[in-house]
Design a protein around this motif. Structure first.
Motif, PDB file in Angstrom:
ATOM      1  N   LEU A   1       6.744  15.837  11.767  1.00 34.25           N
ATOM      2  CA  LEU A   1       5.996  15.865  10.907  1.00 34.25           C
ATOM      3  C   LEU A   1       5.814  14.842  10.171  1.00 34.25           C
ATOM      4  O   LEU A   1       6.659  14.123   9.850  1.00 34.25           O
ATOM      5  CB  LEU A   1       6.163  17.076   9.938  1.00 34.25           C
ATOM      6  N   LEU A   2       4.530  14.006  10.031  1.00 35.88           N
ATOM      7  CA  LEU A   2       4.185  12.712   9.544  1.00 35.88           C
ATOM      8  C   LEU A   2       3.576  12.946   8.199  1.00 35.88           C
ATOM      9  O   LEU A   2       2.949  14.098   8.026  1.00 35.88           O
ATOM     10  CB  LEU A   2       3.448  11.686  10.335  1.00 35.88           C
ATOM     11  N   ARG A   3       3.505  11.995   7.234  1.00 29.51           N
ATOM     12  CA  ARG A   3       2.891  11.931   6.306  1.00 29.51           C
ATOM     13  C   ARG A   3       2.242  10.319   6.350  1.00 29.51           C
ATOM     14  O   ARG A   3       2.855   9.397   6.718  1.00 29.51           O
ATOM     15  CB  ARG A   3       3.558  12.189   4.910  1.00 29.51           C
ATOM     16  N   LYS A   4       1.142  10.280   5.353  1.00 29.79           N
ATOM     17  CA  LYS A   4       0.540   8.782   5.525  1.00 29.79           C
ATOM     18  C   LYS A   4       0.297   8.512   3.987  1.00 29.79           C
ATOM     19  O   LYS A   4      -0.139   9.158   3.092  1.00 29.79           O
ATOM     20  CB  LYS A   4      -0.883   8.913   6.084  1.00 29.79           C
ATOM     21  N   GLY A   5       0.888   7.330   3.613  1.00 29.26           N
ATOM     22  CA  GLY A   5       0.734   6.947   2.401  1.00 29.26           C
ATOM     23  C   GLY A   5       0.650   5.399   2.125  1.00 29.26           C
ATOM     24  O   GLY A   5       1.050   4.516   3.076  1.00 29.26           O
ATOM     25  N   THR A   6       0.334   4.857   0.982  1.00 38.18           N
ATOM     26  CA  THR A   6       0.135   3.598   0.658  1.00 38.18           C
ATOM     27  C   THR A   6       1.597   2.834   0.436  1.00 38.18           C
ATOM     28  O   THR A   6       2.412   3.370  -0.444  1.00 38.18           O
ATOM     29  CB  THR A   6      -0.736   3.460  -0.588  1.00 38.18           C
ATOM     30  N   GLU A   7       1.771   1.925   1.232  1.00 44.31           N
ATOM     31  CA  GLU A   7       2.921   0.877   1.161  1.00 44.31           C
ATOM     32  C   GLU A   7       2.660  -0.509   0.593  1.00 44.31           C
ATOM     33  O   GLU A   7       1.686  -1.061   1.009  1.00 44.31           O
ATOM     34  CB  GLU A   7       3.759   1.181   2.324  1.00 44.31           C
ATOM     35  N   GLY A   8       3.762  -0.996   0.018  1.00 45.09           N
ATOM     36  CA  GLY A   8       3.392  -2.540  -0.531  1.00 45.09           C
ATOM     37  C   GLY A   8       4.852  -2.892  -0.360  1.00 45.09           C
ATOM     38  O   GLY A   8       5.858  -2.275   0.195  1.00 45.09           O
ATOM     39  N   CYS A   9       5.192  -4.410  -0.346  1.00 37.29           N
ATOM     40  CA  CYS A   9       6.595  -4.910  -0.271  1.00 37.29           C
ATOM     41  C   CYS A   9       6.766  -6.043  -1.300  1.00 37.29           C
ATOM     42  O   CYS A   9       6.055  -6.895  -1.345  1.00 37.29           O
ATOM     43  CB  CYS A   9       6.777  -5.160   1.051  1.00 37.29           C
ATOM     44  N   LEU A  10       7.948  -6.118  -1.720  1.00 36.75           N
ATOM     45  CA  LEU A  10       8.451  -7.099  -2.721  1.00 36.75           C
ATOM     46  C   LEU A  10       8.316  -8.623  -1.643  1.00 36.75           C
ATOM     47  O   LEU A  10       7.906  -9.328  -2.479  1.00 36.75           O
ATOM     48  CB  LEU A  10       9.633  -7.002  -3.035  1.00 36.75           C
ATOM     49  N   SER A  11       8.563  -8.409  -0.673  1.00 31.19           N
ATOM     50  CA  SER A  11       8.603  -9.892   0.456  1.00 31.19           C
ATOM     51  C   SER A  11       7.116 -10.126   1.084  1.00 31.19           C
ATOM     52  O   SER A  11       6.975 -11.132   1.547  1.00 31.19           O
ATOM     53  CB  SER A  11       9.457  -9.554   1.428  1.00 31.19           C
TER      54      SER A  11
ATOM     55  N   PRO B   1      18.525  -7.937   3.160  1.00 24.48           N
ATOM     56  CA  PRO B   1      17.777  -9.098   3.721  1.00 24.48           C
ATOM     57  C   PRO B   1      16.776  -9.576   2.717  1.00 24.48           C
ATOM     58  O   PRO B   1      16.361 -10.744   3.058  1.00 24.48           O
ATOM     59  CB  PRO B   1      17.199  -8.533   4.938  1.00 24.48           C
ATOM     60  N   GLN B   2      16.223  -8.911   1.818  1.00 22.81           N
ATOM     61  CA  GLN B   2      15.162  -9.413   1.311  1.00 22.81           C
ATOM     62  C   GLN B   2      15.615 -10.458  -0.103  1.00 22.81           C
ATOM     63  O   GLN B   2      14.706 -11.102  -0.583  1.00 22.81           O
ATOM     64  CB  GLN B   2      14.408  -8.306   0.277  1.00 22.81           C
TER      65      GLN B   2
ATOM     66  N   SER C   1      21.985 -11.270 -13.150  1.00 25.59           N
ATOM     67  CA  SER C   1      21.073 -12.334 -12.814  1.00 25.59           C
ATOM     68  C   SER C   1      20.198 -12.034 -11.601  1.00 25.59           C
ATOM     69  O   SER C   1      20.650 -11.379 -10.719  1.00 25.59           O
ATOM     70  CB  SER C   1      21.933 -13.762 -12.280  1.00 25.59           C
ATOM     71  N   LEU C   2      18.964 -12.372 -11.778  1.00 23.15           N
ATOM     72  CA  LEU C   2      17.888 -11.747 -10.594  1.00 23.15           C
ATOM     73  C   LEU C   2      18.173 -12.726  -9.412  1.00 23.15           C
ATOM     74  O   LEU C   2      18.644 -13.990  -9.377  1.00 23.15           O
ATOM     75  CB  LEU C   2      16.595 -12.094 -11.142  1.00 23.15           C
ATOM     76  N   MET C   3      18.048 -12.286  -8.252  1.00 24.62           N
ATOM     77  CA  MET C   3      18.212 -12.837  -6.900  1.00 24.62           C
ATOM     78  C   MET C   3      16.567 -13.370  -6.657  1.00 24.62           C
ATOM     79  O   MET C   3      16.012 -12.496  -6.757  1.00 24.62           O
ATOM     80  CB  MET C   3      18.850 -12.223  -5.987  1.00 24.62           C
ATOM     81  N   ARG C   4      16.502 -14.297  -5.561  1.00 20.27           N
ATOM     82  CA  ARG C   4      15.088 -14.670  -5.270  1.00 20.27           C
ATOM     83  C   ARG C   4      14.727 -13.740  -4.068  1.00 20.27           C
ATOM     84  O   ARG C   4      15.729 -13.603  -3.025  1.00 20.27           O
ATOM     85  CB  ARG C   4      15.270 -16.300  -4.878  1.00 20.27           C
ATOM     86  N   VAL C   5      13.667 -13.321  -4.061  1.00 19.59           N
ATOM     87  CA  VAL C   5      13.217 -12.159  -3.156  1.00 19.59           C
ATOM     88  C   VAL C   5      12.447 -13.343  -2.015  1.00 19.59           C
ATOM     89  O   VAL C   5      11.568 -13.974  -2.313  1.00 19.59           O
ATOM     90  CB  VAL C   5      12.191 -11.538  -3.631  1.00 19.59           C
ATOM     91  N   LEU C   6      12.832 -12.865  -0.822  1.00 21.16           N
ATOM     92  CA  LEU C   6      12.491 -13.771   0.327  1.00 21.16           C
ATOM     93  C   LEU C   6      10.839 -13.355   0.477  1.00 21.16           C
ATOM     94  O   LEU C   6      10.627 -12.087   0.281  1.00 21.16           O
ATOM     95  CB  LEU C   6      13.215 -13.705   1.503  1.00 21.16           C
ATOM     96  N   GLN C   7      10.091 -14.200   0.895  1.00 21.79           N
ATOM     97  CA  GLN C   7       8.787 -14.025   1.303  1.00 21.79           C
ATOM     98  C   GLN C   7       8.452 -14.455   2.692  1.00 21.79           C
ATOM     99  O   GLN C   7       8.705 -15.245   3.302  1.00 21.79           O
ATOM    100  CB  GLN C   7       7.722 -14.882   0.391  1.00 21.79           C
TER     101      GLN C   7
ATOM    102  N   LYS D   1      12.339 -15.743   9.234  1.00 25.21           N
ATOM    103  CA  LYS D   1      13.405 -15.479   9.997  1.00 25.21           C
ATOM    104  C   LYS D   1      14.517 -14.846   9.731  1.00 25.21           C
ATOM    105  O   LYS D   1      15.088 -13.968  10.387  1.00 25.21           O
ATOM    106  CB  LYS D   1      13.879 -17.168  10.167  1.00 25.21           C
ATOM    107  N   VAL D   2      14.892 -14.733   8.381  1.00 23.41           N
ATOM    108  CA  VAL D   2      16.004 -13.743   7.780  1.00 23.41           C
ATOM    109  C   VAL D   2      15.396 -12.634   7.762  1.00 23.41           C
ATOM    110  O   VAL D   2      16.078 -11.077   8.214  1.00 23.41           O
ATOM    111  CB  VAL D   2      16.416 -14.305   6.395  1.00 23.41           C
ATOM    112  N   LEU D   3      14.103 -12.324   7.523  1.00 26.09           N
ATOM    113  CA  LEU D   3      13.793 -10.722   7.157  1.00 26.09           C
ATOM    114  C   LEU D   3      13.553 -10.239   8.482  1.00 26.09           C
ATOM    115  O   LEU D   3      13.443  -9.080   8.656  1.00 26.09           O
ATOM    116  CB  LEU D   3      12.191 -10.970   6.563  1.00 26.09           C
TER     117      LEU D   3
END
Length: 216
Positions: free
Chosen positions: A126-136, A91-92, A37-43, A51-53
């Protein structure tokens, strides 16, 4: 060096042993469905969810009877065909416990693996830079600076303590997900990095862009 390593390991084992079992609310949420069963992803757009995130998480008791079900339901959720990701943190889905799933792009078959009570103990300069997104965080992505290499300690699903060095895009996913455990979102990192100074190497910050964007 051996003494320092022993002290560090002893601390990690103590922290895990002292972790509390799930609260009644956490157990009820976890047990509200089957392992498929899928769980609801907090937004972040919902005040209660945010507050939870933004709250720090605590270590999970490795012997908690609800842990296996939580692990399975988190995997089902991150693999939701309607909104797939490359990682997810407890937490998500509404549980402030130190549990994450990460897709290992650095391994054959790019498997998903679960990590219990993960801790990043070292980060490269050393750093790297890249595109990120988030389910929340729907409909938003950004170019985030991350450490190129990290050292991480954790427990696997069988309760065995492990540690490893990880680099590249997989290290980025680990950093993104462990940030969630501290109540930090990638948008927070975007704000922080505005004040950061860094040097380019061959025209890059160890620039490593993926040819496809998937949410974490």
């Amino acid at each position: 060096m051996k003494k320092a390593l022993f002290t560090s390991l002893a601390f990690v084992l103590f922290a895990s042993a002292s972790a509390q079992k799930f609260t009644d609310a956490e157990r009820t949420l976890t047990n509200s469905g089957s392992k498929q069963s899928l769980m609801r992803v907090l937004q972040v757009t919902d005040a209660a969810d945010l507050k939870v995130l933004k709250a720090p998480s605590t270590d999970v008791n490795l012997k908690d009877e609800s842990l296996p079900l939580l692990i399975d339901r988190m995997l089902a959720t991150v693999n939701d065909p309607a909104s797939p990701g490359v990682g997810i943190a407890a937490p998500q889905i509404g549980i402030n416990r130190n549990v994450i799933w990460v897709q290992r792009f650095d391994k054959a078959g790019e498997p998903f693996e679960v990590y219990l009570n993960p801790k990043i103990t070292w980060r490269s300069a050393l750093l790297r830079k890249g595109t990120e997104g988030c389910l929340s965080i729907p409909d938003l992505n950004g170019e985030v600076l991350r450490n190129y290499t990290i050292h991480i300690t954790y427990y696997d699903r069988n309760g065995k303590f492990r540690d490893e060095m990880i680099e590249g895009f997989t290290a980025v996913i680990f950093q993104h997900e462990t940030d969630h455990l501290m109540g930090i979102l990638f948008t927070d990192r975007l704000e922080q990095q505005k004040a950061q100074e860094y040097s380019l190497i061959n025209g890059e910050v160890k620039l490593y862009l993926e040819n496809k964007l998937r949410r974490q």
